[in-house]
Motif scaffolding. Structure first.
Motif, PDB file in Angstrom:
ATOM      1  N   SER A 502       0.937  -1.278   0.052  1.00 45.29           N
ATOM      2  CA  SER A 502      -0.032   0.072  -0.088  1.00 45.29           C
ATOM      3  C   SER A 502       0.891   1.384   0.012  1.00 45.29           C
ATOM      4  O   SER A 502       0.536   2.383   0.273  1.00 45.29           O
ATOM      5  N   PHE A 503       2.247   1.229  -0.274  1.00 42.43           N
ATOM      6  CA  PHE A 503       3.098   2.107  -0.378  1.00 42.43           C
ATOM      7  C   PHE A 503       2.809   3.226  -1.305  1.00 42.43           C
ATOM      8  O   PHE A 503       2.758   4.431  -0.658  1.00 42.43           O
ATOM      9  N   PRO A 504       2.152   3.279  -2.504  1.00 41.01           N
ATOM     10  CA  PRO A 504       1.681   4.347  -3.135  1.00 41.01           C
ATOM     11  C   PRO A 504       0.805   5.405  -2.424  1.00 41.01           C
ATOM     12  O   PRO A 504       0.767   6.478  -2.641  1.00 41.01           O
ATOM     13  N   LYS A 505      -0.396   4.542  -1.956  1.00 41.07           N
ATOM     14  CA  LYS A 505      -1.327   5.284  -1.277  1.00 41.07           C
ATOM     15  C   LYS A 505      -1.133   6.022  -0.220  1.00 41.07           C
ATOM     16  O   LYS A 505      -1.283   7.134   0.050  1.00 41.07           O
ATOM     17  N   ILE A 506       0.071   5.517   0.798  1.00 33.76           N
ATOM     18  CA  ILE A 506       0.553   6.163   1.917  1.00 33.76           C
ATOM     19  C   ILE A 506       1.386   7.360   1.277  1.00 33.76           C
ATOM     20  O   ILE A 506       1.225   8.313   1.904  1.00 33.76           O
ATOM     21  N   VAL A 507       1.962   7.304   0.426  1.00 28.41           N
ATOM     22  CA  VAL A 507       2.965   8.267   0.028  1.00 28.41           C
ATOM     23  C   VAL A 507       2.127   9.528  -0.509  1.00 28.41           C
ATOM     24  O   VAL A 507       2.362  10.935  -0.141  1.00 28.41           O
TER      25      VAL A 507
END
Length: 575
Positions: A502-507
């Motif tokens: 879920s890295f893109p959403k967190i960034v």
């Protein structure tokens, strides 16, 4: 795309909107700053030089528009501001012999904006003074011109910055963008547009123009403090020379690149922020070629080039060792303190909790800052020396400059420009993080810009820059670990960190939170009076929040550098 019922993206529709009396002026500015060039970029038949010409004209228009504003030191004796400092340097260099430029004499009071930049800055001041003398001798008359102000003189001073930008910085940016490999014409033009519209450099060089004024100063002690503050005009000259150096190294013109960087360093001593990456990259290149063969020859040539370049720049001062030592004392005074004003570095932020200036002696502060700075940039320098590559060199410029800004001695808030320009150079590689950093870097100078009455230019240029970057590179779609150059790092953590999915959403969420926080603080700083007990609440909040951002960016850039597998492949080409 439609705006106010008008189809945008063409010159004709922009002109029509500009003539529309019912349209807000800021909206009209956006038409010019943002939507016209992107309408043109969609025409594949246009030649790349035509597109780049439009980009340059747009950048020049923005610069001249920002320069139309006033300057905060106007009509405020006795020290006026950085505007007066630049004028005074012209007065000194034109009327006094070279041997007196850096010495305190009856004709050159160093407490009144004494010259404290390297020889090339002094020569530039002399050139500007020579032109000023032809136009109006009163502008640089010895003693009697002190505090001189007029509209024609303001136009002249603004023009000197404009011309310096046009001759040194902008050509380097254009040629750098054209030199980008495996990049389409549209992306090259988009990169140039984003770099040239970076608001931080525009607002400081063409808007700020002077040191922020607090109050009328009468005591000699306060005059001395102001005279030692960092004057930051013509940043585009030193940064432009550094960029020419980077451009030359990208074509393996190592000697020319060395000359260009020597010119940058001899124009402003703050270019030391970039010195270690230049040194480590060239040294690593010599190692790869072999120090018993071609590498030794190259190393000797580079060393000779640097010595000759410095000798030429310092030649008028080499007649007497006392001259050289006095210039060096003026360039590197250690009595200024650990930091100035509310700068977004670690020492100012820690001072909220620990008053380092009060409990640690200046000499200890100097040693502490040196040790922390050295340790923070050591891994990057080692990696660049062992595996020299152009890509690693550009990222090292960012990381090392940011380490200097965060941890070194006597940092000014405008020194963040030395980090921002290298970040501009990698905007095509990591557009999301580069855009984010460049927004934060401009935001970190907000207190300074507000003192100069630059709120409107700040808001317009920031929004325009964000819009341009979003439209050019689709930054919100490039937030994956691969897009952020974190794929090697994520693979090394595979099985340990599950949230990488879920890295893109967190960034993206963190970016929106950051932008919202910057917007709220900008509005509060401009419109809400601070509590009487906490007069520096908003400037200090801007500094601390910006510092936290910069620390995270430092970790990010170091991770990209140290885990970058592309460097190990590309450095083989050098050998």
């Amino acid at each position: 795309m439609f705006l106010g019922g008008e189809k945008t993206g063409t010159v004709s529709s922009a002109i029509k909107c500009l003539r529309n009396k019912n349209m807000d002026s800021i909206v009209a500015m956006f038409m010019v700053f943002f939507q016209v060039p992107f309408g043109l970029l969609q025409r594949p038949t246009m030649e790349k030089w035509s597109l780049m010409t439009i980009t340059v004209l747009l950048a020049l228009t923005v610069r001249w528009t920002v320069s139309l504003g006033s300057y905060s030191g106007a009509g405020k004796p006795p020290m006026y501001g950085d505007y007066e400092a630049q004028r005074h340097w012209q007065e000194v260099t034109y009327n006094l012999p070279i041997r007196q430029w850096y010495f305190n004499t009856s004709d050159n009071n160093l407490l009144y904006w004494g010259l404290d930049y390297p020889p090339l800055t002094a020569y530039h001041s002399f050139l500007c003074a020579y032109i000023a003398k032809l136009i109006n001798p009163d502008w640089i008359a010895l003693h009697t011109s002190r505090g001189y102000e007029s509209q024609p003189h303001k136009l002249f001073m603004r023009t000197t910055v404009f011309v310096a930008d046009l001759l040194v910085y902008i050509p380097a940016v254009i040629l750098y963008c054209f030199s980008l490999k495996e990049t389409s014409t549209k992306k090259k033009v988009s990169s140039a547009l984003c770099i040239l519209l970076y608001p931080g450099l525009i607002l400081i060089d063409h808007g700020h123009f002077q040191y922020p004024w607090r109050s009328l100063l009468t005591s000699s002690r306060k005059m001395c403090i102001l005279s030692l503050t960092q004057k930051t005009i013509y940043n585009s000259v030193s940064l432009g020379f550094a960029l020419w150096g980077i451009l030359c190294l990208s074509y393996d013109w190592d000697l020319l690149g060395s000359v260009a960087f020597c010119l940058a360093l001899n124009y402003k001593q703050m270019e030391l922020y970039h010195s270690l990456p230049f040194f480590c990259y060239l040294l690593g290149k010599c190692f790869k070629k072999g120090l018993k063969g071609k590498g030794l020859v190259l190393l000797t040539k580079i060393a000779g080039t640097v010595v000759v370049s410095f000798a030429v720049c310092w030649l008028p001062f080499c007649t007497d060792m006392a001259q050289i030592m006095q210039v060096l004392r003026r360039l590197f005074p250690i009595d200024r303190g650990l930091f100035e004003d509310k700068v977004a570095n670690i020492w100012c932020s820690l001072s909220v909790l620990i008053k380092i200036k009060n409990i640690v002696s200046p000499q200890t502060q100097l040693k502490l800052s040196f040790a922390v700075t050295f340790l923070s940039l050591l891994p990057t320098c080692i990696k660049l020396t062992v595996q020299p590559s152009l890509r690693g060199f550009k990222f090292a410029l960012v990381s090392c400059a940011l380490s200097f800004f965060l941890f070194s001695f006597q940092v000014h808030e405008k020194s963040i420009l030395l980090v921002s320009v290298p970040v501009c150079l990698i905007i095509n590689e990591i557009p999301f993080m580069a855009t984010w950093f460049l927004l934060v870097s401009t935001f970190s100078m907000l207190p300074l810009l507000l003192k100069d009455g630059l709120l409107l230019p700040y808001a317009v240029t920031m929004l325009a820059f964000l819009s341009v970057c979003a439209a050019s590179f689709a930054i919100f779609e490039k937030t994956s670990a691969e897009d952020l150059q974190l794929k090697p790092f994520s693979l090394s953590l595979k099985g340990y960190v599950s949230w990488f999915k879920s890295f893109p959403k967190i960034v993206r969420s963190l970016f929106l939170l950051s932008v919202t926080l910057m917007g709220v603080l900008s509005l509060a700083s401009a419109a809400v009076p601070p509590p009487q007990r906490l007069p520096d609440l908003f400037p200090l909040s801007v500094s601390v929040i910006s510092c936290l951002h910069f620390l995270l960016f430092l970790v990010y850039f170091n991770v990209v550098i140290l885990w970058d597998s592309k460097n190990s492949r590309s450095q083989k080409k050098i050998s």
